[in-house]
Design a protein around this motif. Structure first.
Motif, short mmCIF file in Angstrom:
data_model
loop_
_atom_site.label_atom_id
_atom_site.label_comp_id
_atom_site.label_asym_id
_atom_site.label_seq_id
_atom_site.Cartn_x
_atom_site.Cartn_y
_atom_site.Cartn_z
N THR A 187 43.15 41.88 88.99
CA THR A 187 42.48 40.57 89.56
C THR A 187 42.90 39.29 88.96
N ASN A 188 44.01 39.22 88.06
CA ASN A 188 44.32 37.82 87.15
C ASN A 188 45.76 37.49 87.65
N MET A 189 46.46 37.83 88.39
CA MET A 189 47.80 37.57 88.61
C MET A 189 48.22 36.14 89.00
N ASP A 190 47.37 35.57 89.58
CA ASP A 190 47.50 34.12 89.86
C ASP A 190 47.21 33.35 88.35
N ASP A 191 46.27 33.92 87.68
CA ASP A 191 45.94 33.16 86.23
C ASP A 191 47.21 33.45 85.57
N VAL A 192 47.85 34.49 85.71
CA VAL A 192 49.09 34.83 84.65
C VAL A 192 50.07 33.52 84.94
N ARG A 193 50.16 33.27 86.27
CA ARG A 193 51.13 32.21 86.44
C ARG A 193 50.68 30.96 85.75
N GLN A 194 49.46 30.56 86.00
CA GLN A 194 48.78 29.46 85.50
C GLN A 194 49.21 29.18 83.94
N LEU A 195 48.66 30.30 83.35
CA LEU A 195 48.80 30.40 81.88
C LEU A 195 50.06 30.19 81.27
N THR A 196 50.91 30.85 81.99
CA THR A 196 52.47 30.88 81.71
C THR A 196 53.06 29.18 81.82
N GLU A 197 52.58 28.53 82.71
CA GLU A 197 52.94 27.18 82.99
C GLU A 197 52.33 26.52 81.90
N LEU A 198 50.74 26.61 81.54
CA LEU A 198 50.12 26.10 80.56
C LEU A 198 50.94 26.14 79.37
N ALA A 199 51.24 27.45 78.98
CA ALA A 199 52.09 27.54 77.71
C ALA A 199 53.12 26.75 77.77
N HIS A 200 54.05 27.13 78.80
CA HIS A 200 55.30 26.17 78.72
C HIS A 200 55.17 24.39 78.57
N ASP A 201 53.95 23.87 79.11
CA ASP A 201 53.77 22.40 78.90
C ASP A 201 53.45 22.22 77.82
N LEU A 202 52.55 23.13 76.90
CA LEU A 202 52.16 22.86 75.46
C LEU A 202 53.16 23.42 74.68
N ASP A 203 54.43 23.95 74.93
CA ASP A 203 55.64 24.18 74.19
C ASP A 203 54.99 25.12 73.27
N ILE A 204 54.19 26.43 73.63
CA ILE A 204 53.97 27.52 72.83
C ILE A 204 54.44 28.66 73.45
N GLY A 205 54.29 29.97 72.78
CA GLY A 205 54.81 31.05 73.32
C GLY A 205 53.65 31.79 74.25
N ILE A 206 54.03 32.81 74.92
CA ILE A 206 53.19 33.66 75.64
C ILE A 206 53.69 34.96 75.70
N GLU B 96 62.61 35.22 85.57
CA GLU B 96 62.96 34.09 85.81
C GLU B 96 62.56 32.90 84.95
N LYS B 97 61.48 32.71 84.69
CA LYS B 97 60.95 31.83 83.72
C LYS B 97 61.42 31.90 82.29
N SER B 98 61.65 32.95 82.13
CA SER B 98 62.20 33.43 80.68
C SER B 98 63.74 32.85 80.70
N GLY B 99 64.35 33.04 81.82
CA GLY B 99 65.70 32.53 82.08
C GLY B 99 65.77 31.23 81.92
N GLN B 100 64.69 30.24 82.04
CA GLN B 100 64.61 29.00 82.41
C GLN B 100 64.13 28.19 80.95
N GLY B 101 63.97 29.03 79.97
CA GLY B 101 63.74 28.64 78.52
C GLY B 101 62.30 28.52 78.28
N TYR B 102 61.47 29.33 79.30
CA TYR B 102 60.13 29.39 78.79
C TYR B 102 59.95 30.15 77.77
N LYS B 103 58.93 29.95 76.77
CA LYS B 103 58.86 30.70 75.55
C LYS B 103 58.07 32.19 75.74
#
Length: 322
Positions: free
Chosen positions: A239-258, A300-307
Motif C-alpha cells: 500500500t505504499n509504493m507511491d510513497d516510496v517514490r515520494q520519499l526517494t525524491e525527498l531524500a534526494h532533495d535533502l541530500d540524505i541517504g535512503i 535507475e535513480k541510484s545510477g543517477q546519483g541518488y544516495k
C-alpha cells in the motif's frame, strides 16, 4: 513475505530453520556466572550535558576530517584488523537490543513484544565492554523502539562513544524530540536510521513523515553541529509504493541517504503478532509487477546519483526474493 499458496494473505508461523529456532528459544542453557551477577552489577555513568562547545568544527576540512576519522575507527580499522589477524571472534557490527517494546503498531512488524522488559544498565555496560574487548567499534541500538527510554539511550550513547564506538540509532521518530536529538548528538551519536514508510499515515502503516516533520527538520538542522549522518529506511509494502517514490525524491532533495527492504512475515514464531492473517501490507502475486517496476525505478535513480544505501545488486535480488 506472506506465503499462502494462493492469495498470500496468510503467512507461516516463522521462516527460520526449525533447529535454529528451537535453539534460540531454549532458556535451559546454563548461564555464565558473570551473567548471573548482572542484576547487582555497575550501571552506566550519568552523562554530562552539554559537553561539546557550541562550534565543534571551525572549517569544513575539520568537519570532514573528524567524520572520516570516526568512520575509520568505527569500521575501517576493525575490518583490516579482522583480515590481518584472523582466528578470533571480531564482529564488525554489533546489534544491542536495548528495547523490545514499541510505541507503534505497524501491521507488518513482528520485531517487538510489549510484554518484555527492556535491557538493564548493568547488561548494557557489560555488553559494550565485552564488544569493545573483541575489537568491535560499530554499535547499532535496536528494538522495538529504542527511544522509549531516551535517558537510557543517552547513557548508552555517551558510554559507547567514549570507547570510540560509532553508534547507529534506528527509530520511528515519534519520540525524537529536539531535546532528545541534542542530547544524543552531544553524547556522540554517529548515525540515525529514520524508519518511515509513507508521507502521511495509512492503515497498517504508522511510520509516517508528516507526524514527525518538526522533529525531522530539527534532526537535519543539527547534522552539522553534531556530525551525525541521517538516512531514511523504508519498507516496501502493498500500500505504499507511491510513497516510496515520494520519499526517494525527498531524500534526494535533502541530500540524505535512503534504504529499502521488502515486507516479510516473521522469522521466528511470534504469538504476540496480531496481523499474521489478512494483512493489507503483505505483498500478493498481483503486486509483483508493480514491485518490479518500482525496483527498476530505484536502480535507475541510484545510477543517477541518488544516495540509495542498497547496492544495485541487492535491489535486483529483491525482485528474485519475491
Amino acid at each position: 513475505m506472506s506465503t499462502s499458496e494462493t492469495d498470500r494473505t496468510s503467512a507461516p508461523a516463522f521462516r527460520v530453520d526449525v533447529n535454529l529456532h528451537e535453539l534460540l528459544k531454549d532458556s535451559s542453557t546454563q548461564r555464565n556466572p558473570k551473567e548471573s551477577d548482572l542484576a547487582d552489577g555497575e550501571g552506566l555513568p550519568e552523562p554530562i550535558y552539554p559537553q561539546r562547545p557550541e562550534v565543534m568544527w571551525e572549517t569544513d576540512r575539520a568537519f570532514h576530517n573528524f567524520k572520516a576519522w570516526r568512520i575509520w575507527k568505527g569500521l575501517g580499522a576493525p575490518y583490516f584488523k579482522s583480515r590481518l589477524m584472523p582466528g578470533e571472534l571480531q564482529p564488525l557490527i554489533a546489534y544491542l537490543f536495548s528495547e523490545w517494546k514499541c510505541n507503534l503498531d505497524c501491521h507488518y512488524c513482528w520485531s517487538y513484544d510489549n510484554r518484555v522488559k527492556g535491557m538493564t544498565e548493568p547488561t548494557a555496560r557489560l555488553s559494550i565492554d565485552w564488544l569493545h574487548s573483541t575489537g568491535n567499534r560499530l554499535l547499532a541500538l535496536m528494538g522495538g523502539e529504542p527511544l522509549l527510554r531516551p535517558q537510557f539511550i543517552h547513557k548508552i550513547v555517551n558510554y559507547a562513544a567514549k570507547k570510540d564506538f560509532l553508534i547507529y540509532l534506528p527509530t520511528n521518530g515519534r519520540l525524537m524530540k529536539p531535546d532528545v536529538i541534542d542530547r544524543l548528538g552531544d553524547a556522540g551519536l554517529g548515525a540515525v536510521n529514520l524508519a518511515v514508510d509513507c508521507v502521511d499515515e495509512k492503515p497498517g502503516l504508522a511510520k509516517a513523515l508528516t507526524p514527525i516533520r518538526p522533529y525531522f527538520d530539527h534532526l537535519l538542522k543539527q547534522m552539522r553541529r553534531y556530525n551525525y549522518g541521517v538516512f531514511l529506511n523504508v519498507c516496501i509494502t502493498r500500500t505504499n509504493m507511491d510513497d516510496v517514490r515520494q520519499l526517494t525524491e525527498l531524500a534526494h532533495d535533502l541530500d540524505i541517504g535512503i534504504d529499502f527492504h521488502i515486507v516479510e512475515s516473521p522469522m521466528l514464531d511470534a504469538p504476540h503478532f496480531k496481523h499474521l492473517d489478512e494483512n493489507s501490507t503483505f505483498l500478493t502475486p498481483a503486486d509483483y509487477p508493480k514491485v518490479d517496476d518500482l525496483i527498476d525505478w530505484l536502480v535507475e535513480k541510484s545510477g543517477q546519483g541518488y544516495k540509495i544505501v542498497n547496492q544495485k545488486s541487492r535491489l535486483i535480488q529483491m525482485k528474485q526474493f519475491l
